[in-house]
Design an enzyme around this catalytic site. Structure first.
Site, short mmCIF file in Angstrom:
data_model
loop_
_atom_site.label_atom_id
_atom_site.label_comp_id
_atom_site.label_asym_id
_atom_site.label_seq_id
_atom_site.Cartn_x
_atom_site.Cartn_y
_atom_site.Cartn_z
CG ASP A 13 -1.76 -1.25 1.34
OD1 ASP A 13 -2.36 -1.66 0.33
OD2 ASP A 13 -1.79 -1.83 2.43
CE LYS A 16 3.34 -2.58 -4.64
NZ LYS A 16 2.99 -2.30 -3.24
N GLY A 40 -3.64 -4.58 -4.90
CA GLY A 40 -4.54 -3.52 -5.32
C GLY A 40 -3.78 -2.27 -5.69
CG HIS A 41 -1.11 -1.69 -8.14
ND1 HIS A 41 -0.27 -2.29 -9.05
CD2 HIS A 41 -0.61 -2.01 -6.92
CE1 HIS A 41 0.69 -2.93 -8.41
NE2 HIS A 41 0.50 -2.77 -7.12
CD GLN A 224 0.84 -9.19 -2.57
OE1 GLN A 224 1.72 -9.79 -3.15
NE2 GLN A 224 -0.39 -9.14 -3.02
#
Length: 430
Positions: A13, A16, A40-41, A224
């Site tokens: 988080d 990225k 999740g991006h 991650q």
């Protein structure tokens, strides 16, 4: 031409998505090399927000080739749903723009079932997985009973793979009090999804080798963070893959010499989702302030993130282990207006000072952070694009982080907008 690997250097988080998007404008090929749809991006481009899980961040840019490497565990139904969501936003994901490694393992409904059943059975001892079947899918990969993308192309092979897979999972389910797997229903779903996935599949290692030989720039996108690495993270509260830059080579089918620069993404404070040790965690008003101002909620799970002061000892450790060439410091603007800031420089364990987080869980639970206090700033860093736009105290904070982690700051991000970025060292230097 330089090839760049982008990895998280904390617990994930770190931002990225924005940085990969920023870099992908100058890259030709963008590769996801580990993890699954637990990542999740979030990308903010103009007035549009894109939320990605499996697809590489470069997919939203025309003229770029996106690759899902063999190190990724692939949920085919989640991928198709993500492709459909992007299509509704005007992004056409075609086999010309997306390639999937034919040897990538599949995440099946049985993996998600096992993830959920285990977490429920663990009670207070649960690890805090996303429940998306990532861990069980990696278990089957190393147990040599996984179904892979290429298996979808042959019904006989698929049946043989299912024999081995279900023999293992049905035994586990019996032990956990769950019903056996509906083999016919699973087979039907796999045969139905196969023609939708196979057009994207192929030997991506060959595509990447050709791209490299042609001098095309390759950007490797990690998921991650380093502290969730299955070997070097806060085990067992980790993910099931290696999240360090070295995995970019193994997880894509390229040699180690393909990576010229490793960019570690680092938040200007510290957050983590789920259970596990967190030496600098703040459960007071300051921690709540960081969470609210930083909008600290997981892109995939929506879970509230735990927040704390910047931990230079941990980031120094991950930069060394991960071979980080330079860092991108994100969310500096969240600290605007705070009177004072603290940085963890090391730990105190049983009365002795140490410079790293030990691997033993009992010792991790006993460490106390050693803090250095710095003056905050009243001005704004939000949207700054030059060093001259930053308050003097903010520059001192960044420079002190750079000294403590013994790794240079290559980029500085001052908002979610992609262009609100200060370039210090170009990762794409020729």
């Amino acid at each position: 031409m330089a090839n760049v690997a982008v990895v998280g250097a904390q617990w994930g988080d770190e931002g990225k998505g924005k940085l990969v998007d920023w870099l992908s404008e100058r890259a030709d090929v963008i590769v996801r090399f580990q993890g699954g749809h637990n990542a999740g991006h979030t990308l903010v481009i103009g007035d549009t927000t894109y939320k990605l899980s499996l697809l590489p961040s470069g997919i939203v840019r025309e003229g770029k080739l996106s690759v899902i490497g063999n190190g990724v565990v692939l949920d085919p139904w989640a991928l198709l749903a993500e492709i459909e969501r992007l299509g509704a936003q005007g992004v056409a994901v075609t086999p010309e723009r997306l390639r999937i490694a034919e040897n990538a393992p599949l995440i099946l409904p049985v993996h998600q079932d096992l993830d959920r059943i285990r977490e429920e059975a663990a009670g207070d001892a649960k690890i805090g997985t996303t429940g998306r079947g990532i861990g069980p899918a990696y278990e089957d990969k190393v147990g040599r009973r996984a179904l892979r993308v290429a298996d979808l192309g042959d019904a006989a092979t698929l049946e043989a793979r299912l024999d081995r897979l279900l023999a293992h999972h049905d035994a586990l389910r019996r032990g956990l009090g769950a019903a056996p797997i509906d083999r016919a229903g699973l087979t039907e779903r796999l045969l139905e999804v196969a023609p939708k996935i196979l057009p994207y599949a192929g030997p991506v290692w060959r595509d990447l080798a050709a791209a490299r030989a042609a001098g095309r720039r390759i950007l490797f996108e990690g998921a991650q963070g380093a502290l969730l690495d299955v070997d070097f993270g806060t085990y067992p509260y980790v993910t099931s893959s290696n999240t360090m830059a070295g995995m970019a080579a193994v997880g894509s089918g390229m040699g180690l010499d393909a990576i010229d620069f490793t960019l570690g993404i680092v938040k200007a404070y510290t957050t983590r989702v789920g259970s596990g040790p967190f030496p600098t965690e703040l459960t007071d008003a300051v921690g709540r302030h960081l969470g609210e101002r930083g909008r600290e909620f997981g892109t995939v799970t929506g879970r509230e993130r735990r927040c704390g002061w910047f931990d230079a000892a941990l980031v120094r450790q991950t930069c060394r282990v991960g071979g980080v060439s330079g860092i991108a410091l994100t969310k500096l603007d969240v600290l605007d207006g705070m009177a004072e800031l603290k940085i963890c420089t090391g730990y105190r364990l049983d009365g002795a000072e140490i410079d790293h987080l030990p691997m033993a869980a009992a010792q991790q639970a006993r460490v106390e952070p050693v803090y250095e206090t710095l003056q905050g700033w009243s001005g704004s860093t939000h949207g700054a694009r030059r060093w001259l736009d930053l308050p003097a105290e903010a520059i001192k904070y960044v420079k002190r982080i750079e000294e403590l982690i013994e790794t240079p700051v290559a980029l500085l991000s001052t908002s979610p907008e992609r262009d609100d970025t200060i370039l210090v060292t170009d990762p794409y230097r020729d």
